[in-house]
Enzyme design. Structure first.
Site, PDB file in Angstrom:
ATOM      1  CG  HIS A 184      -1.943   1.092   1.209  1.00  0.00           C
ATOM      2  ND1 HIS A 184      -1.790   2.247   1.929  1.00  0.00           N
ATOM      3  CD2 HIS A 184      -3.128   1.207   0.565  1.00  0.00           C
ATOM      4  CE1 HIS A 184      -2.843   3.030   1.733  1.00  0.00           C
ATOM      5  NE2 HIS A 184      -3.671   2.425   0.904  1.00  0.00           N
ATOM      6  CG  HIS A 205      -5.247   6.896  -2.532  1.00  0.00           C
ATOM      7  ND1 HIS A 205      -4.038   6.312  -2.264  1.00  0.00           N
ATOM      8  CD2 HIS A 205      -6.160   6.243  -1.762  1.00  0.00           C
ATOM      9  CE1 HIS A 205      -4.196   5.360  -1.365  1.00  0.00           C
ATOM     10  NE2 HIS A 205      -5.472   5.287  -1.049  1.00  0.00           N
ATOM     11  CG  HIS A 214      -7.474   0.105  -2.532  1.00  0.00           C
ATOM     12  ND1 HIS A 214      -7.364   1.277  -3.260  1.00  0.00           N
ATOM     13  CD2 HIS A 214      -6.730   0.283  -1.401  1.00  0.00           C
ATOM     14  CE1 HIS A 214      -6.596   2.132  -2.583  1.00  0.00           C
ATOM     15  NE2 HIS A 214      -6.199   1.562  -1.468  1.00  0.00           N
ATOM     16  CG  HIS A 336     -11.201   5.343   1.364  1.00  0.00           C
ATOM     17  ND1 HIS A 336     -10.252   6.298   1.028  1.00  0.00           N
ATOM     18  CD2 HIS A 336     -10.500   4.219   1.656  1.00  0.00           C
ATOM     19  CE1 HIS A 336      -9.045   5.767   1.100  1.00  0.00           C
ATOM     20  NE2 HIS A 336      -9.160   4.501   1.479  1.00  0.00           N
ATOM     21  CG  HIS A 340      -8.067   5.466   5.761  1.00  0.00           C
ATOM     22  ND1 HIS A 340      -7.077   4.582   6.120  1.00  0.00           N
ATOM     23  CD2 HIS A 340      -8.583   4.992   4.599  1.00  0.00           C
ATOM     24  CE1 HIS A 340      -6.992   3.620   5.205  1.00  0.00           C
ATOM     25  NE2 HIS A 340      -7.907   3.851   4.273  1.00  0.00           N
ATOM     26  CG  PHE A 357      -2.443   7.541   1.862  1.00  0.00           C
ATOM     27  CD1 PHE A 357      -3.635   6.925   2.174  1.00  0.00           C
ATOM     28  CD2 PHE A 357      -2.472   8.603   0.976  1.00  0.00           C
ATOM     29  CE1 PHE A 357      -4.827   7.352   1.635  1.00  0.00           C
ATOM     30  CE2 PHE A 357      -3.665   9.049   0.428  1.00  0.00           C
ATOM     31  CZ  PHE A 357      -4.844   8.421   0.754  1.00  0.00           C
ATOM     32  CG  HIS A 370      -9.190  -0.467   1.650  1.00  0.00           C
ATOM     33  ND1 HIS A 370      -9.427   0.289   0.532  1.00  0.00           N
ATOM     34  CD2 HIS A 370      -8.481   0.325   2.490  1.00  0.00           C
ATOM     35  CE1 HIS A 370      -8.868   1.467   0.665  1.00  0.00           C
ATOM     36  NE2 HIS A 370      -8.287   1.526   1.853  1.00  0.00           N
TER      37      HIS A 370
END
Length: 593
Positions: A184, A205, A214, A336, A340, A357, A370
C-alpha cells in the site's frame, strides 16, 4: 498446498534461498537505444551495456546482444525486479493505441510527512519471470467474505492464525505482514515511477485507479491468508460500517492480546462509539440514533443520488503521462478517507496508523475497511444493472505488480478484476438500509438567492478557503432540460483547481442554496458533498492539486431548483483549510452510467 509453521519457517526460507541461487541468471528485455546497468546476480558486480538502435533486444548478463528475431513485439515477461528497481521494456504493439499507467522504477516513497524517517516500501527482490494474472478456474461455491460483526469464534480463530503467521515471517518475505503493508505504501506514497515518464509518480488515490488497485491488493492478501493456514476457501471479513449494526469497530479487532489489535487507533472511538462517516476531527457527541441517520443519508448520497455516472463514482480518468490526483470518486472521499482519519491515533503527529497512507495497512482493520470499500463497487453495479465500468482501454490495460500466494510476481491488469465472481469470491448478503435513506430538504419553501446578495464565481475566484465562501454559479442554458435529457445526463458541480498545501487532514463541505451553513448537515438535501484529503504530505514542497465533482441533478429536483438560472454554492471549511485554495467552480453535464 503447504502450510507455514513458525517453528520451521526459517529453515524453509534458507533452503528456498539456497535453491534459488542455483537458478540461471535472468533474461532482461530492453527496448530502443538505451544505456542499461544492473548487478550480475552471481558476482554482485555492476554490469553495464549499451544496446544498439534496434528495438526489442535481449540482453544476457554476459552483455552479449541477441536478436530475438522480432523487432515489433515482445511480452515484457522477462524482467529483473530488485529492491527498489524495476526494469522493463515499453508497451508492446498490442497497446500501441492505448496509454495505460504502467509501474516503472520503484524507489523511496516521495510523499512521506517531512519528519518521518525514510522507509523502503518497494517489494522484496524477485528474480525470475513475471507472469500475467489469469483468473482462477470457475468454482462453486464462491468464497464468501463475511460481515466482521457477524462471524463466529471458529472464523475469528482462523483469521487470527493467518495474521499471527504473517506477522511471524521475516520482514523481507513477500508474505510478511510488513511487506503486505508496504504494498500500500509503495503505490500510495509515490514509490513507483510511471513507465516512460520517470518524472511522474504513480498514485492510486484520487482517480479511476482507486477501486481496481485495492481490489487486486485485497485479492492477494486474502489468498496469502488462505495459503498460510492451509485453507484455500478462506475469505477475509468486511467492516460493515454502512449498516447500523456494523457502525462501530468490530469486536474481533479490539482484544489487546490479539494480532488483529493495533494500539495506534483513536482511543475515543472504541466500541460502543458509532462511526461518523462525515468525520472532520470535531467530536459531535450525537446520540447513536442521530449519528446512524446521518451515516445512512451520507451513504445514499455517495452510492445513489450522487453516483449516477461512472466517473462520479469511480473517480476521474488518469492516463500515462498525467500528473496524479485527477479527482476522487464518491466513496473514496466519504466514507473511505473520513474513516481512515476517524480510526487513526489522534495522539500521533499524522494519525498513524490508519490515518495516514504510508502506515495505514499496518493496522489489520485496514483490510476489513477496504473489503467494505470493495463491496461498495460490487453493490454499485448490483443495485442498478444499467451501471457499467469504464470501457476505456487505458483503464482496462493498466496493471500493478503483486506477489501472489506462491511468492510469484504477478502482473495484474484492471480488466481482469472487474467481476468478483470470476475472482472466486462474493459478499455475505446483509441489509442495505441506506438505499431508502434519502436526504430531505431543510427549507419548506424553495430558496431563491437575490443577485445583489452574493458575488458570482468570476468575481471571487481564485480564493483561499480560510473561511466560508458563498458564490452564485451561473448555469448553462442546458439547465432547462427536458425530462429525457435529465434522464440521460447528470448535472455536475465542479470545484476546480483545488490546491492543498497542508501536511495533514483536510475537509470542506459543499452546500447548495443554503444561506446558513450551520443549519444543514448530511441528512439534508442542501448538503451536496465533501472534499476530503487523508494525511499524505509531499516532500520537496510539492502540493496536492486536484478537483471535486458532485452530481446534483436529483438534489436540484428535490430543492425545486432544476430550472433556476443560477445557484448559491457554499464552500464550508471544516478542518485544515487555511492552506487550501480553489481556482473556480463550474457546471457541466455527463452521460449517466
Amino acid at each position: 498446498m503447504f502450510l507455514y509453521e513458525p517453528s520451521n519457517l526459517i529453515n524453509t526460507l534458507k533452503t528456498t534461498k539456497a535453491m534459488s541461487s542455483l537458478a540461471p541468471p535472468p533474461t532482461i528485455v530492453v527496448s530502443g537505444s538505451s544505456f542499461f546497468s544492473f548487478r550480475n546476480p552471481n558476482t554482485h558486480r555492476p554490469v553495464s551495456c549499451r544496446s544498439g538502435g534496434r528495438r526489442n533486444l535481449i540482453l544476457k548478463p554476459s552483455c552479449k546482444i541477441l536478436d530475438d528475431g522480432n523487432h515489433h513485439k515482445h511480452d515484457r515477461r522477462d524482467v529483473l525486479l530488485g529492491l527498489g528497481s524495476l526494469y522493463t521494456a515499453f508497451a508492446s504493439n498490442s497497446l500501441a493505441f492505448a496509454d495505460p499507467i504502467q509501474p516503472g522504477k520503484c524507489g523511496p516513497p516521495d510523499n512521506l510527512p517531512e519528519d518521518v524517517n525514510p522507509i523502503n516500501c518497494c517489494p522484496p527482490e524477485f528474480r525470475g519471470t513475471i507472469i500475467d494474472f489469469t483468473p482462477p478456474p470457475p468454482s462453486k461455491p464462491l468464497r464468501v467474505r463475511p460481515a466482521a460483526h457477524l462471524v463466529d469464534s471458529d472464523y475469528i480463530h482462523k483469521f487470527i492464525k493467518a495474521i499471527e503467521i504473517m506477522k511471524s515471517l521475516p520482514e523481507d518475505h513477500p508474505h510478511s505482514f510488513m511487506q503486505q503493508a508496504a504494498v500500500h505504501c509503495a503505490y500510495c506514497n509515490d514509490s513507483y515511477k510511471q513507465q516512460g515518464h520517470s518524472n511522474l509518480n504513480i498514485q492510486v488515490h484520487k482517480s479511476w485507479l482507486f477501486f481496481p488497485f485495492h481490489r487486486q491488493y485485497l485479492y492477494f492478501f486474502e489468498k496469502i491468508c488462505g495459503k498460510l493456514i492451509g485453507d484455500p476457501d478462506f475469505a477475509i471479513p468486511f467492516w460493515n460500517w454502512d449498516a447500523p449494526d456494523g457502525m462501530e469497530i468490530p469486536g474481533m479487532y479490539t482484544h489487546r492480546e490479539s494480532p488483529l489489535y493495533d494500539a495506534l487507533r483513536n482511543a475515543d472511538h472504541q466500541p460502543p462509539c458509532v462511526v461518523d462517516l462525515q468525520y472532520d476531527t470535531e467530536e459531535k457527541h450525537r446520540s447513536r440514533e442521530d449519528q446512524v441517520v446521518l451515516n445512512l443519508s451520507t451513504m445514499h448520497r455517495q452510492m445513489i443520488s450522487g453516483a449516477n455516472t461512472t466517473s462520479l463514482f469511480m473517480g476521474n480518468p488518469y492516463h500515462a503521462g498525467d500528473r496524479p490526483c485527477a479527482g476522487s470518486g464518491t466513496i473514496e472521499g466519504v466514507p473511505h478517507d473520513t474513516l481512515h482519519t476517524w480510526t487513526g491515533d489522534k495522539s500521533r503527529p499524522y494519525l498513524e496508523n490508519m490515518g495516514t497512507f504510508y502506515s495505514a495497512a499496518r493496522d489489520p482493520m485496514f483490510y476489513g475497511h477496504h473489503a467494505n470499500v470493495d463491496r461498495m463497487w460490487y453493490l454499485w453495479k448490483t443495485i442498478d444493472a444499467t451501471r457499467q465500468d469504464f470501457g476505456d482501454k487505458d483503464w482496462l490495460e493498466t496493471f500493478f505488480y503483486f506477489y501472489d500466494e506462491n511468492a510469484q510476481m504477478v502482473r495484474f491488469k484492471v480488466k481482469d478484476c472487474l467481476d468478483t465472481e470470476k475472482l472466486g469470491y462474493t459478499y455475505q448478503k446483509v441489509d442495505i438500509p441506506w438505499k431508502n435513506a434519502k436526504p430531505t430538504p431543510r427549507l419548506i419553501r424553495p430558496f431563491k438567492p437575490l443577485l445583489h446578495d452574493f458575488p458570482f464565481e468570476d468575481d471571487i475566484f481564485p480564493a483561499r478557503l480560510d473561511k466560508p465562501i458563498k458564490v452564485l454559479a451561473r448555469r448553462p442554458n442546458k439547465s432547462r432540460r427536458s425530462r429525457e435529457e435529465k434522464r440521460k445526463k447528470e448535472e455536475i458541480l465542479v470545484i476546480e483547481g483545488i490546491e492543498v498545501k497542508s501536511k495533514g487532514f483536510v475537509k470542506f463541505d459543499v452546500l447548495m442554496n443554503e444561506e446558513d451553513e450551520r443549519l444543514s448537515g448530511p441528512d439534508k438535501t442542501e448538503f451536496a458533498g465533501s472534499f476530503v484529503n487523508v494525511t499524505s504530505n509531499h516532500r520537496h514542497g510539492k502540493n496536492l492539486k486536484t478537483k471535486l465533482r458532485l452530481g446534483i441533478s436529483e438534489l436540484l429536483e428535490d430543492l425545486n431548483a432544476a430550472d433556476d438560472p443560477y445557484l448559491l454554492v457554499t464552500l464550508d471549511p471544516k478542518f485544515g483549510c487555511d492552506a487550501v485554495s480553489v481556482q473556480g467552480i463550474k457546471i457541466e453535464f455527463e452521460e449517466k452510467a
